[in-house]
Scaffold this motif. Structure first.
Motif, short mmCIF file in Angstrom:
data_model
loop_
_atom_site.label_atom_id
_atom_site.label_comp_id
_atom_site.label_asym_id
_atom_site.label_seq_id
_atom_site.Cartn_x
_atom_site.Cartn_y
_atom_site.Cartn_z
N GLU A 11 0.68 -1.02 -0.04
CA GLU A 11 0.08 -0.10 -0.02
C GLU A 11 0.82 1.32 -0.04
O GLU A 11 0.55 2.19 -0.31
N GLU A 12 1.96 1.30 0.45
CA GLU A 12 2.91 2.32 0.59
C GLU A 12 3.18 2.96 -0.77
O GLU A 12 3.21 4.05 -1.06
N GLU A 13 3.64 1.83 -1.73
CA GLU A 13 4.11 2.10 -3.13
C GLU A 13 2.71 2.75 -3.79
O GLU A 13 3.04 3.56 -4.68
N ASP A 15 0.64 4.63 -2.66
CA ASP A 15 0.32 6.15 -2.04
C ASP A 15 0.85 7.07 -2.81
O ASP A 15 0.08 8.13 -3.23
N TRP A 16 1.98 7.23 -3.30
CA TRP A 16 2.34 8.15 -4.29
C TRP A 16 1.84 8.39 -5.66
O TRP A 16 1.49 9.35 -6.04
N GLN A 18 -1.47 7.44 -5.78
CA GLN A 18 -2.94 8.48 -5.72
C GLN A 18 -2.40 9.59 -5.53
O GLN A 18 -3.29 10.65 -5.86
N LEU A 19 -1.48 10.09 -4.63
CA LEU A 19 -1.18 11.50 -4.64
C LEU A 19 -0.75 12.44 -5.83
O LEU A 19 -1.54 13.37 -6.11
N ASP A 22 -4.03 13.15 -7.48
CA ASP A 22 -4.81 14.13 -6.84
C ASP A 22 -4.23 15.51 -7.04
O ASP A 22 -5.09 16.32 -7.11
#
Length: 102
Positions: A11-13, A15-16, A18-19, A22
């Motif tokens: 999930e950490e990979e 996050d970027w 998704q950011l 956004d």
């Protein structure tokens, strides 16, 4: 049979990714024409030196072809001076850019 390989990303990979979605397109892409215009505005002496070098070379070759040796030699010497001017303009532009960033 499918050639797809299942990929399990932590999930950490994700996050970027998704950011980035956004934020949208943060970086504006510069076209070649826009970049050329920006570079000419930053250091207008370089294109001027290039034009002078090209003009002196063209005139020198024309005079060489027509047999005007004196003018051909003068234009070749002028070309060398114009090339020197162009190199100095490049160096000054790089130094100015470097000092502006500090």
């Amino acid at each position: 049979m499918s050639n797809k390989i299942p990929v399990n990303l932590p999930e950490e990979e994700l996050d970027w990714i998704q950011l980035r979605q956004d934020l949208g397109p943060v970086v504006e892409v510069e076209t070649t024409k826009e970049k050329l215009q920006r570079k000419i505005k930053e250091n207008p002496l370089v294109p001027l030196g290039c034009l002078a070098t090209t003009a002196a070379l063209t005139m020198g070759l024309y005079n060489f072809r027509t047999g005007n040796r004196k003018m051909s030699q003068l234009m070749m010497r002028t070309r060398i001076a114009a090339q020197g001017f162009t190199v100095m303009a490049l160096i000054v532009g790089v130094v100015m850019t470097y000092t502006d960033k500090k």
